[in-house]
Design a protein around this motif. Structure first.
Motif, PDB file in Angstrom:
ATOM      1  N   ILE A 185       0.853  -1.191   0.000  1.00  0.00           N
ATOM      2  CA  ILE A 185       0.000   0.000   0.000  1.00  0.00           C
ATOM      3  C   ILE A 185       0.888   1.241   0.000  1.00  0.00           C
ATOM      4  O   ILE A 185       1.818   1.357   0.812  1.00  0.00           O
ATOM      5  CB  ILE A 185      -0.939   0.036   1.218  1.00  0.00           C
ATOM      6  CG1 ILE A 185      -1.933  -1.129   1.178  1.00  0.00           C
ATOM      7  CG2 ILE A 185      -1.700   1.360   1.271  1.00  0.00           C
ATOM      8  CD1 ILE A 185      -2.897  -1.169   2.354  1.00  0.00           C
ATOM      9  N   SER A 186       0.588   2.160  -0.901  1.00  0.00           N
ATOM     10  CA  SER A 186       1.209   3.478  -0.895  1.00  0.00           C
ATOM     11  C   SER A 186       0.145   4.493  -0.492  1.00  0.00           C
ATOM     12  O   SER A 186      -0.913   4.565  -1.122  1.00  0.00           O
ATOM     13  CB  SER A 186       1.760   3.835  -2.273  1.00  0.00           C
ATOM     14  OG  SER A 186       2.831   2.991  -2.633  1.00  0.00           O
ATOM     15  N   VAL A 187       0.423   5.220   0.568  1.00  0.00           N
ATOM     16  CA  VAL A 187      -0.512   6.216   1.096  1.00  0.00           C
ATOM     17  C   VAL A 187      -0.089   7.590   0.585  1.00  0.00           C
ATOM     18  O   VAL A 187       1.081   7.974   0.697  1.00  0.00           O
ATOM     19  CB  VAL A 187      -0.510   6.195   2.632  1.00  0.00           C
ATOM     20  CG1 VAL A 187      -1.519   7.201   3.181  1.00  0.00           C
ATOM     21  CG2 VAL A 187      -0.801   4.793   3.160  1.00  0.00           C
ATOM     22  N   LEU A 188      -1.040   8.334   0.028  1.00  0.00           N
ATOM     23  CA  LEU A 188      -0.793   9.664  -0.518  1.00  0.00           C
ATOM     24  C   LEU A 188      -1.703  10.650   0.208  1.00  0.00           C
ATOM     25  O   LEU A 188      -2.925  10.435   0.268  1.00  0.00           O
ATOM     26  CB  LEU A 188      -1.088   9.681  -2.024  1.00  0.00           C
ATOM     27  CG  LEU A 188      -0.466   8.532  -2.844  1.00  0.00           C
ATOM     28  CD1 LEU A 188      -1.068   8.484  -4.240  1.00  0.00           C
ATOM     29  CD2 LEU A 188       1.032   8.683  -2.911  1.00  0.00           C
ATOM     30  N   HIS A 215       3.421   9.042   1.553  1.00  0.00           N
ATOM     31  CA  HIS A 215       3.969  10.182   0.834  1.00  0.00           C
ATOM     32  C   HIS A 215       3.118  11.408   1.162  1.00  0.00           C
ATOM     33  O   HIS A 215       1.916  11.417   0.889  1.00  0.00           O
ATOM     34  CB  HIS A 215       3.959   9.920  -0.670  1.00  0.00           C
ATOM     35  CG  HIS A 215       4.677   8.659  -1.060  1.00  0.00           C
ATOM     36  ND1 HIS A 215       6.011   8.616  -1.364  1.00  0.00           N
ATOM     37  CD2 HIS A 215       4.217   7.380  -1.156  1.00  0.00           C
ATOM     38  CE1 HIS A 215       6.367   7.371  -1.653  1.00  0.00           C
ATOM     39  NE2 HIS A 215       5.294   6.601  -1.535  1.00  0.00           N
ATOM     40  N   VAL A 216       3.742  12.400   1.757  1.00  0.00           N
ATOM     41  CA  VAL A 216       3.033  13.600   2.205  1.00  0.00           C
ATOM     42  C   VAL A 216       3.374  14.761   1.267  1.00  0.00           C
ATOM     43  O   VAL A 216       4.548  15.046   1.013  1.00  0.00           O
ATOM     44  CB  VAL A 216       3.409  13.957   3.650  1.00  0.00           C
ATOM     45  CG1 VAL A 216       2.617  15.176   4.117  1.00  0.00           C
ATOM     46  CG2 VAL A 216       3.161  12.767   4.582  1.00  0.00           C
ATOM     47  N   HIS A 230       4.414  14.244  -9.555  1.00  0.00           N
ATOM     48  CA  HIS A 230       5.073  13.512  -8.473  1.00  0.00           C
ATOM     49  C   HIS A 230       4.327  12.230  -8.141  1.00  0.00           C
ATOM     50  O   HIS A 230       4.939  11.181  -7.906  1.00  0.00           O
ATOM     51  CB  HIS A 230       5.178  14.403  -7.237  1.00  0.00           C
ATOM     52  CG  HIS A 230       6.096  15.573  -7.404  1.00  0.00           C
ATOM     53  ND1 HIS A 230       5.765  16.673  -8.169  1.00  0.00           N
ATOM     54  CD2 HIS A 230       7.345  15.814  -6.926  1.00  0.00           C
ATOM     55  CE1 HIS A 230       6.757  17.543  -8.146  1.00  0.00           C
ATOM     56  NE2 HIS A 230       7.728  17.051  -7.403  1.00  0.00           N
ATOM     57  N   VAL A 231       2.995  12.308  -8.118  1.00  0.00           N
ATOM     58  CA  VAL A 231       2.196  11.099  -7.876  1.00  0.00           C
ATOM     59  C   VAL A 231       2.451  10.086  -8.990  1.00  0.00           C
ATOM     60  O   VAL A 231       2.611   8.883  -8.739  1.00  0.00           O
ATOM     61  CB  VAL A 231       0.698  11.444  -7.770  1.00  0.00           C
ATOM     62  CG1 VAL A 231      -0.149  10.171  -7.748  1.00  0.00           C
ATOM     63  CG2 VAL A 231       0.430  12.279  -6.523  1.00  0.00           C
ATOM     64  N   VAL A 235       3.716   6.159  -8.681  1.00  0.00           N
ATOM     65  CA  VAL A 235       2.945   5.065  -9.272  1.00  0.00           C
ATOM     66  C   VAL A 235       3.804   4.270 -10.254  1.00  0.00           C
ATOM     67  O   VAL A 235       3.858   3.031 -10.207  1.00  0.00           O
ATOM     68  CB  VAL A 235       1.682   5.608  -9.972  1.00  0.00           C
ATOM     69  CG1 VAL A 235       1.039   4.527 -10.834  1.00  0.00           C
ATOM     70  CG2 VAL A 235       0.688   6.144  -8.947  1.00  0.00           C
ATOM     71  N   ALA A 236       4.464   4.972 -11.170  1.00  0.00           N
ATOM     72  CA  ALA A 236       5.262   4.303 -12.199  1.00  0.00           C
ATOM     73  C   ALA A 236       6.389   3.486 -11.570  1.00  0.00           C
ATOM     74  O   ALA A 236       6.620   2.322 -11.952  1.00  0.00           O
ATOM     75  CB  ALA A 236       5.831   5.324 -13.175  1.00  0.00           C
TER      76      ALA A 236
END
Length: 246
Positions: A185-188, A215-216, A230-231, A235-236
């Protein structure tokens, strides 16, 4: 081929590369992810979800259930899981993405949750109880919609049924506070998000047996509008990594 009613593909992706399914916020549409698709063009195939009840699908009845949306999408995505598959949801879409990941299991390579509290820290949703003016005031406060929309009564009238349907779905949603996935899980999250404080967002780590990174970004609930590039890089990089290790 993806169902053209449910999925929008704005840019070509690599023939055998990873796919990213993007799930919009309450009242949102597939077009919200056009900038992200642009930033990922040629690297990741972006399938932006168009929920029923809005834009060209406004004549269709909305699905006023977060699990119901996830169940419908799971059936549509079954034939598309032959490549590394990522799910990205913003706000309400993050809840749909989490439920969808629970249904698809190990066919999901990565989950990206944006601007949303985790199930274990969910709060009651009450926006659906407001009148139209209250709902619009709530949206203005979050600064996620072009201000010109509010000056156009016809656009407001067209958008309101989808907004109400989505807020009713959120009001009825009762996530499993103990639910866990076996997926990274990546939290944005924005550092000034009134709905999702950073400390609460970090709680997503309790919902996976895999890695979880946070990622804040500077900004509020719709920080993503200013940090799309940046997002896209997060993702990539994530999806390319899982594609190599798969």
């Amino acid at each position: 081929m993806p169902d053209s009613r449910w999925f929008r593909t704005f840019h070509p992706g690599p023939e055998a590369g990873p796919r990213l399914v993007c799930l919009p916020h309450a009242g949102g549409a597939a077009s919200a992810f056009f900038p992200l698709s642009t930033a990922l063009a040629g690297r990741v195939e972006v399938l932006a979800v168009q929920y029923p009840g809005r834009q060209e699908r406004r004549a269709e009845p909305a699905i006023e259930s977060i699990p119901g949306l996830a169940e419908h999408l799971a059936g549509l995505l079954e034939p598309l899981t032959g490549r590394p598959l990522g799910l990205l949801g913003h706000s309400m879409g993050a809840s749909v993405a989490f439920e969808l990941a629970s249904l698809l299991g190990d066919r999901v390579a990565a989950l990206f949750v944006s601007a949303r509290r985790p199930p274990s820290r969910a709060l009651p949703e009450t926006v659906h109880m407001l009148d139209d003016h209250g709902i619009l005031a709530n949206i203005r406060e979050l600064s996620g919609t072009d201000a010109r929309l509010f000056a156009n009564e016809d656009l407001v009238r067209l958008a309101m049924p989808a907004l109400r349907a989505d807020y009713r779905a959120l009001g009825a949603y009762r996530p499993d506070r103990q639910a866990r996935l076996d997926v990274p899980i990546s939290v944005l999250v924005g550092d000034d998000d009134p709905l999702t404080p950073v400390d609460s967002a970090r709680g997503w780590a309790a919902h996976t047996d895999g890695p979880c990174d946070t990622h804040v970004f500077p900004g509020g609930h719709f920080y993503i509008n200013g940090w799309t590039t940046h997002v896209a890089e997060i993702v990539a990089r994530t999806l390319q990594t899982v594609a190599v290790t798969a």
